[in-house]
Design an enzyme around this catalytic site. Structure first.
Site, PDB file in Angstrom:
ATOM      1  N   GLU A 185       0.736  -1.387  -0.109  1.00 35.75           N
ATOM      2  CA  GLU A 185       0.021  -0.181   0.022  1.00 35.75           C
ATOM      3  C   GLU A 185       0.741   1.277   0.176  1.00 35.75           C
ATOM      4  O   GLU A 185       0.420   2.536   0.563  1.00 35.75           O
ATOM      5  CB  GLU A 185      -0.931   0.076   1.235  1.00 35.75           C
ATOM      6  CG  GLU A 185      -1.824  -1.388   0.977  1.00 35.75           C
ATOM      7  CD  GLU A 185      -2.806  -1.296   2.266  1.00 35.75           C
ATOM      8  OE1 GLU A 185      -2.926  -0.416   3.158  1.00 35.75           O
ATOM      9  OE2 GLU A 185      -3.634  -2.231   2.495  1.00 35.75           O
ATOM     10  N   GLU A 293      -5.105  -7.834  -1.070  1.00 33.24           N
ATOM     11  CA  GLU A 293      -6.097  -7.510   0.218  1.00 33.24           C
ATOM     12  C   GLU A 293      -7.262  -6.975  -0.260  1.00 33.24           C
ATOM     13  O   GLU A 293      -7.352  -6.135  -1.145  1.00 33.24           O
ATOM     14  CB  GLU A 293      -5.488  -6.494   1.205  1.00 33.24           C
ATOM     15  CG  GLU A 293      -4.380  -7.217   2.017  1.00 33.24           C
ATOM     16  CD  GLU A 293      -4.103  -6.255   2.946  1.00 33.24           C
ATOM     17  OE1 GLU A 293      -4.794  -5.080   3.529  1.00 33.24           O
ATOM     18  OE2 GLU A 293      -2.896  -6.039   3.326  1.00 33.24           O
TER      19      GLU A 293
END
Ligand code: BMA
Length: 369
Positions: A185, A293
């Site tokens: 991320e 995810e």
């Protein structure tokens, strides 16, 4: 011809990448097979993954063989996420209370039935001593690179990771191959390695140092490396802006969660758009793609699996989708259903789709051989 022969003989890194297919040119046969097997499995369907699936769930912690996913649909996920956060301090348990020794036992169990293990790493901030989410300084990444004041400390952290990966073995002593997905991320700015917290060169430097130190200095050869951004990706150039390079990465992906106020359609559109981008990149670079995810916290929608998640992913050539953990000690922090949960019946429908793969189907594919 001569050039080709010379390259073959001297084995320059990019040629070796082509030979084994893995970023680590010395990856073990089982690791090479894992990557090849995952690539082959994309023609069978999209694997389902769950973070900390075997460690705990709704109302239970650690009874052997338990899994909320299995309690609902009768089978385990195909991909099992775990996190290495706090291994940097050699803590007995990770940041989510799972003992590292327990994870080692679980890894053996997963490998023995042909499942896939992926490790994320919510590493503490090496500069401030705060958590992974401590973004009070934009010097943390620079501090761990060669020449930085925390480079020795960072090498120690990687020594701990190397020792842990090396210690993951089956009952015959064969190293269990795993996917390592650190510094995720990074296109967002909520972790110390995020977009606004370091330069492009520093981020790429962090990745390259990490891969080279593990594979070359520490001789870790049972790891595939995964690069995964957050969901804020608008084009290929942006996605690749901080990409460490084909010689460092095996799998590419991104993380994306549904937010209650954004709605299902927005999730479908965003996931589908970014999957279009990253599957294109994967194709061009010869890599695997995954939704590394995803989820909808508390799954407050009785048909989320079949009417939102599946439409978002079904037309894309991806290896897996992994939903986040079912915390045992944070109310409503769960992403997979448990028996009686609102979306449990719909999850069973999702499980039965020919295009989804869970453990039993993966076991049959026997990807490590
Ligand atoms: C977050 C939450 C936290 C957890 C972290 C690392 O999304 O689940 O509770 O500590 O991931 O697993």
């Amino acid at each position: 011809m001569l050039t080709a022969t010379l390259i073959f003989l001297t084995g320059c890194p990019s040629e070796q990448v082509k030979k084994t297919g893995t970023a680590d040119p010395s990856a073990t046969p089982e690791t090479v097979n894992l990557l090849a097997g995952m690539k082959a499995a994309t023609s069978q369907g999209i694997m389902f993954g769950h973070q900390d699936d075997l460690a705990y769930g709704k109302g239970w912690v650690y009874p052997d063989g338990e899994s909320d996913v299995k309690r609902v649909c009768g089978d385990y996920p195909a991909v099992y996420g775990m996190d290495l956060g706090h291994i940097e301090h050699l803590a007995p348990a990770n940041l989510d209370t799972v003992p590292f020794d327990k994870m080692k036992i679980l890894a053996r169990e997963i490998y023995s039935r042909g499942g896939i293990i992926t490790f994320s790493w919510h590493a503490d901030n090496p500069l401030t001593g705060g958590t992974a989410w401590d973004i009070s300084s934009d010097k943390a990444v620079a501090s761990v690179l060669p020449g930085g004041k925390n480079n020795d400390k960072y090498k120690q952290w990687l020594d701990n990771i190397a020792a842990y990966f090396t210690s993951l073995t089956d009952e015959n002593g064969v190293a269990i191959p795993v996917i390592f997905r650190p510094y995720h991320e990074h296109t967002g700015s909520w972790f110390w390695w995020g977009q606004k917290l370091c330069t492009t060169e520093e981020y790429i430097g962090l990745w390259r140092f990490t891969v080279e130190y593990l594979c070359k200095t520490k001789n870790v050869h049972n790891v595939l490396f995964a690069y995964s951004s957050s969901g804020d990706i608008s084009d290929k150039e942006q996605y690749l802006n901080r990409y460490p390079g084909d010689d460092y990465i095996d799998l590419i992906g991104f993380d994306y969660y549904e937010m209650p106020d954004a709605g299902n359609q927005s999730f479908i559109n965003n996931v589908s758009n970014v999957l279009n981008i990253i599957t294109g990149v994967a194709e061009e670079h010869g890599k695997l793609a995954a939704l590394t995810e995803a989820g909808y916290e508390s799954i407050p929608d009785s048909t989320w699996w079949t009417s939102t998640l599946w439409p978002a992913i079904k037309d894309h050539k991806i290896s897996y989708v992994l939903v986040w953990r079912n915390a045992h000690n944070i109310p409503n922090h769960f992403y997979a259903p448990y028996p009686g949960q609102l979306s449990a019946d719909d999850f069973v429908r999702f499980y039965k789709f020919p295009g989804t793969l869970f453990q039993a189907e993966l076991t049959k594919l026997d990807i490590y051989k």
